[in-house]
Structures are given as C-alpha cells and as structure tokens.
Design a protein around this motif. Structure first.
Motif, PDB file in Angstrom:
ATOM      1  N   ALA A 103     147.474 -54.443  28.899  1.00 38.86           N
ATOM      2  CA  ALA A 103     146.131 -54.393  28.314  1.00 38.86           C
ATOM      3  C   ALA A 103     145.699 -52.939  28.100  1.00 38.86           C
ATOM      4  O   ALA A 103     145.194 -52.579  27.036  1.00 38.86           O
ATOM      5  CB  ALA A 103     145.136 -55.124  29.224  1.00 38.86           C
ATOM      6  N   LEU A 104     145.908 -52.088  29.112  1.00 35.67           N
ATOM      7  CA  LEU A 104     145.511 -50.673  29.005  1.00 35.67           C
ATOM      8  C   LEU A 104     146.273 -49.970  27.886  1.00 35.67           C
ATOM      9  O   LEU A 104     145.715 -49.142  27.167  1.00 35.67           O
ATOM     10  CB  LEU A 104     145.743 -49.956  30.343  1.00 35.67           C
ATOM     11  CG  LEU A 104     144.834 -50.397  31.502  1.00 35.67           C
ATOM     12  CD1 LEU A 104     145.240 -49.704  32.795  1.00 35.67           C
ATOM     13  CD2 LEU A 104     143.359 -50.092  31.183  1.00 35.67           C
ATOM     14  N   LYS A 105     147.577 -50.316  27.751  1.00 34.25           N
ATOM     15  CA  LYS A 105     148.408 -49.673  26.735  1.00 34.25           C
ATOM     16  C   LYS A 105     147.845 -49.908  25.332  1.00 34.25           C
ATOM     17  O   LYS A 105     147.683 -48.979  24.556  1.00 34.25           O
ATOM     18  CB  LYS A 105     149.837 -50.213  26.819  1.00 34.25           C
ATOM     19  CG  LYS A 105     150.830 -49.524  25.900  1.00 34.25           C
ATOM     20  CD  LYS A 105     152.219 -50.150  26.000  1.00 34.25           C
ATOM     21  CE  LYS A 105     153.235 -49.356  25.210  1.00 34.25           C
ATOM     22  NZ  LYS A 105     154.031 -48.436  26.016  1.00 34.25           N
ATOM     23  N   ILE A 106     147.529 -51.177  25.024  1.00 33.90           N
ATOM     24  CA  ILE A 106     147.058 -51.451  23.666  1.00 33.90           C
ATOM     25  C   ILE A 106     145.592 -51.042  23.486  1.00 33.90           C
ATOM     26  O   ILE A 106     145.152 -50.780  22.385  1.00 33.90           O
ATOM     27  CB  ILE A 106     147.283 -52.916  23.241  1.00 33.90           C
ATOM     28  CG1 ILE A 106     146.538 -53.900  24.128  1.00 33.90           C
ATOM     29  CG2 ILE A 106     148.769 -53.244  23.259  1.00 33.90           C
ATOM     30  CD1 ILE A 106     146.678 -55.336  23.651  1.00 33.90           C
ATOM     31  N   MET A 107     144.828 -50.948  24.592  1.00 33.91           N
ATOM     32  CA  MET A 107     143.459 -50.440  24.475  1.00 33.91           C
ATOM     33  C   MET A 107     143.490 -48.946  24.172  1.00 33.91           C
ATOM     34  O   MET A 107     142.655 -48.432  23.436  1.00 33.91           O
ATOM     35  CB  MET A 107     142.686 -50.705  25.768  1.00 33.91           C
ATOM     36  CG  MET A 107     142.296 -52.174  25.950  1.00 33.91           C
ATOM     37  SD  MET A 107     141.726 -52.556  27.632  1.00 33.91           S
ATOM     38  CE  MET A 107     140.008 -52.061  27.502  1.00 33.91           C
ATOM     39  N   ALA A 108     144.480 -48.254  24.738  1.00 40.37           N
ATOM     40  CA  ALA A 108     144.591 -46.806  24.527  1.00 40.37           C
ATOM     41  C   ALA A 108     145.154 -46.492  23.151  1.00 40.37           C
ATOM     42  O   ALA A 108     144.643 -45.618  22.449  1.00 40.37           O
ATOM     43  CB  ALA A 108     145.472 -46.185  25.618  1.00 40.37           C
ATOM     44  N   THR A 109     146.200 -47.214  22.760  1.00 41.30           N
ATOM     45  CA  THR A 109     146.881 -46.880  21.495  1.00 41.30           C
ATOM     46  C   THR A 109     146.293 -47.635  20.310  1.00 41.30           C
ATOM     47  O   THR A 109     146.462 -47.221  19.167  1.00 41.30           O
ATOM     48  CB  THR A 109     148.383 -47.223  21.568  1.00 41.30           C
ATOM     49  OG1 THR A 109     148.527 -48.651  21.739  1.00 41.30           O
ATOM     50  CG2 THR A 109     149.059 -46.527  22.736  1.00 41.30           C
ATOM     51  N   ARG A 110     145.624 -48.766  20.571  1.00 42.19           N
ATOM     52  CA  ARG A 110     145.184 -49.671  19.509  1.00 42.19           C
ATOM     53  C   ARG A 110     146.328 -50.056  18.585  1.00 42.19           C
ATOM     54  O   ARG A 110     146.151 -50.289  17.402  1.00 42.19           O
ATOM     55  CB  ARG A 110     144.017 -49.054  18.720  1.00 42.19           C
ATOM     56  CG  ARG A 110     142.687 -49.228  19.479  1.00 42.19           C
ATOM     57  CD  ARG A 110     141.646 -48.222  19.081  1.00 42.19           C
ATOM     58  NE  ARG A 110     140.289 -48.614  19.464  1.00 42.19           N
ATOM     59  CZ  ARG A 110     139.830 -48.669  20.717  1.00 42.19           C
ATOM     60  NH1 ARG A 110     140.630 -48.418  21.725  1.00 42.19           N
ATOM     61  NH2 ARG A 110     138.586 -49.003  20.951  1.00 42.19           N
ATOM     62  N   GLN A 111     147.536 -50.071  19.165  1.00 43.39           N
ATOM     63  CA  GLN A 111     148.736 -50.490  18.433  1.00 43.39           C
ATOM     64  C   GLN A 111     149.247 -51.771  19.081  1.00 43.39           C
ATOM     65  O   GLN A 111     149.524 -51.785  20.275  1.00 43.39           O
ATOM     66  CB  GLN A 111     149.831 -49.422  18.536  1.00 43.39           C
ATOM     67  CG  GLN A 111     149.474 -48.107  17.882  1.00 43.39           C
ATOM     68  CD  GLN A 111     149.646 -48.160  16.377  1.00 43.39           C
ATOM     69  OE1 GLN A 111     150.499 -48.861  15.856  1.00 43.39           O
ATOM     70  NE2 GLN A 111     148.795 -47.425  15.662  1.00 43.39           N
ATOM     71  N   THR A 112     149.384 -52.835  18.290  1.00 43.19           N
ATOM     72  CA  THR A 112     149.832 -54.105  18.874  1.00 43.19           C
ATOM     73  C   THR A 112     150.960 -54.726  18.058  1.00 43.19           C
ATOM     74  O   THR A 112     151.243 -55.909  18.194  1.00 43.19           O
ATOM     75  CB  THR A 112     148.672 -55.120  18.931  1.00 43.19           C
ATOM     76  OG1 THR A 112     148.260 -55.419  17.592  1.00 43.19           O
ATOM     77  CG2 THR A 112     147.481 -54.580  19.712  1.00 43.19           C
ATOM     78  N   ARG A 113     151.602 -53.910  17.212  1.00 43.83           N
ATOM     79  CA  ARG A 113     152.593 -54.439  16.262  1.00 43.83           C
ATOM     80  C   ARG A 113     153.710 -55.236  16.956  1.00 43.83           C
ATOM     81  O   ARG A 113     154.139 -56.282  16.457  1.00 43.83           O
ATOM     82  CB  ARG A 113     153.207 -53.273  15.487  1.00 43.83           C
ATOM     83  CG  ARG A 113     154.005 -53.680  14.280  1.00 43.83           C
ATOM     84  CD  ARG A 113     154.809 -52.494  13.770  1.00 43.83           C
ATOM     85  NE  ARG A 113     155.609 -51.907  14.848  1.00 43.83           N
ATOM     86  CZ  ARG A 113     156.378 -50.837  14.732  1.00 43.83           C
ATOM     87  NH1 ARG A 113     156.427 -50.208  13.578  1.00 43.83           N
ATOM     88  NH2 ARG A 113     157.072 -50.370  15.760  1.00 43.83           N
ATOM     89  N   ASP A 114     154.188 -54.725  18.101  1.00 45.01           N
ATOM     90  CA  ASP A 114     155.332 -55.371  18.760  1.00 45.01           C
ATOM     91  C   ASP A 114     154.925 -56.513  19.681  1.00 45.01           C
ATOM     92  O   ASP A 114     155.774 -57.162  20.299  1.00 45.01           O
ATOM     93  CB  ASP A 114     156.130 -54.330  19.572  1.00 45.01           C
ATOM     94  CG  ASP A 114     156.580 -53.178  18.692  1.00 45.01           C
ATOM     95  OD1 ASP A 114     156.772 -53.408  17.480  1.00 45.01           O
ATOM     96  OD2 ASP A 114     156.734 -52.061  19.206  1.00 45.01           O
ATOM     97  N   ILE A 115     153.617 -56.754  19.790  1.00 44.21           N
ATOM     98  CA  ILE A 115     153.131 -57.878  20.586  1.00 44.21           C
ATOM     99  C   ILE A 115     153.113 -59.110  19.690  1.00 44.21           C
ATOM    100  O   ILE A 115     152.600 -59.066  18.577  1.00 44.21           O
ATOM    101  CB  ILE A 115     151.690 -57.617  21.089  1.00 44.21           C
ATOM    102  CG1 ILE A 115     151.612 -56.291  21.862  1.00 44.21           C
ATOM    103  CG2 ILE A 115     151.166 -58.791  21.908  1.00 44.21           C
ATOM    104  CD1 ILE A 115     152.130 -56.354  23.257  1.00 44.21           C
ATOM    105  N   SER A 116     153.673 -60.202  20.170  1.00 46.41           N
ATOM    106  CA  SER A 116     153.679 -61.443  19.399  1.00 46.41           C
ATOM    107  C   SER A 116     152.315 -62.133  19.502  1.00 46.41           C
ATOM    108  O   SER A 116     151.824 -62.386  20.594  1.00 46.41           O
ATOM    109  CB  SER A 116     154.789 -62.361  19.927  1.00 46.41           C
ATOM    110  OG  SER A 116     154.550 -63.696  19.526  1.00 46.41           O
ATOM    111  N   LEU A 117     151.712 -62.418  18.337  1.00 49.21           N
ATOM    112  CA  LEU A 117     150.426 -63.133  18.323  1.00 49.21           C
ATOM    113  C   LEU A 117     150.574 -64.506  18.959  1.00 49.21           C
ATOM    114  O   LEU A 117     149.708 -64.958  19.718  1.00 49.21           O
ATOM    115  CB  LEU A 117     149.910 -63.266  16.878  1.00 49.21           C
ATOM    116  CG  LEU A 117     148.637 -64.102  16.696  1.00 49.21           C
ATOM    117  CD1 LEU A 117     147.441 -63.466  17.417  1.00 49.21           C
ATOM    118  CD2 LEU A 117     148.298 -64.270  15.205  1.00 49.21           C
ATOM    119  N   LEU A 118     151.708 -65.149  18.652  1.00 47.85           N
ATOM    120  CA  LEU A 118     151.958 -66.488  19.191  1.00 47.85           C
ATOM    121  C   LEU A 118     152.059 -66.437  20.719  1.00 47.85           C
ATOM    122  O   LEU A 118     151.604 -67.335  21.423  1.00 47.85           O
ATOM    123  CB  LEU A 118     153.246 -67.040  18.564  1.00 47.85           C
ATOM    124  CG  LEU A 118     153.473 -68.545  18.590  1.00 47.85           C
ATOM    125  CD1 LEU A 118     152.269 -69.316  18.097  1.00 47.85           C
ATOM    126  CD2 LEU A 118     154.700 -68.899  17.754  1.00 47.85           C
TER     127      LEU A 118
END
Lengths: 86, 86
Positions: A25-40
């Motif tokens: 959670a902290l990683k994507i809050m800091a980078t605002r990058q979620t490309r490699d996270i699967s939405l599903l």
C-alpha cells in the motif's frame, strides 16, 4: 496442539499477512504507479477477504476476525489507488 | 449458522482469495515486469500463508488447509518472478 499455542499461531499468521499489505500500500501511495498490480487481484482480494472475515465471525475465530478486518482496510486502499492511478 | 453453510462460506472465501493470485501471477509471468510489486509484500505473504496453513492444520479446518496450500504455490511463483525480474 493446545488452544493457546493454536491461537498464537493464528495471530502470528494474521499479523504477518496483514503487515505484508502495508509495504504494498505504501509503495503505490508513494509512487502512484500501479501498472504491475493486477486489477482482478485487487478486486478479488477485497471480496475474498470480506468472506474470510464473515467465516471468522461465523466460527468466532479471533485471529481471523482481527487480521481480515485490518487486511480489508489496506486492500481497499490498494484498490482505490489501482482504480485512480492505472 | 450451521456447520455446512459455515464451511461453504470458508470454501467460497478460499476459492476467491486463491484465484485472486492467479491473474497477478499470470500478469508478471507474461510481462516479466514486477516493478510495482513490493518485495516485502511477496516475502511476507509467503511466510504468512505458511503460518495460516499451519493454523488451518492445527484447527483441522479444511477450507483454510486447501486455500492456503494452493495460495502458497502461487505466491511462491510470484516471489520467484519478483526476485528474478526486479
């Protein structure tokens, strides 16, 4: 295995899998990058963790109830960021 | 809630959170991109799921045993890809 050491095992499991979500959670809050996270993954985990929480409530299992409550909050944040910052 | 509907709830939870890992594993196997995946998440989840599996075994809880066994396999694949393709 007696009840007390069983409970401790459950709490250890719950603390680790719940804390595991924190750096994600902290990683994507800091980078605002979620490309490699699967939405599903994010959607399914939110739904699934709610069901695990219900299962814990049905079995009156304290480690499952506490761990899945906190995990849900973190997973919901992750899902919000995934939807907001694809 | 009777035992049977409780068990079904547990299996539903287990199927969803286990299947949730499949698109995540497939995504990074296809793209070989794991930048947005937290290494600490991947390591902690592997450790934590093994503990949930032990807890399920200690409580002789079939939904927890089956779900966490398959989840561990998928999380281990995700960890391998995270370590191999940073």
């Amino acid at each position: 295995m007696d009840m007390q050491s069983g409970e401790m095992l459950g709490f250890a499991a719950g603390i680790i899998t719940t804390l595991a979500l924190l750096p994600q959670a902290l990683k994507i809050m800091a980078t605002r990058q979620t490309r490699d996270i699967s939405l599903l993954w994010a959607v399914s985990m939110n739904v699934g963790i709610i069901l695990w929480l219900c299962y814990g409530l049905a079995k009156n299992d304290l480690p499952m109830i506490t761990a899945n409550s906190v995990s849900f909050l973190l997973l919901f944040i992750i899902l919000l960021f995934k939807v907001r910052y694809r």
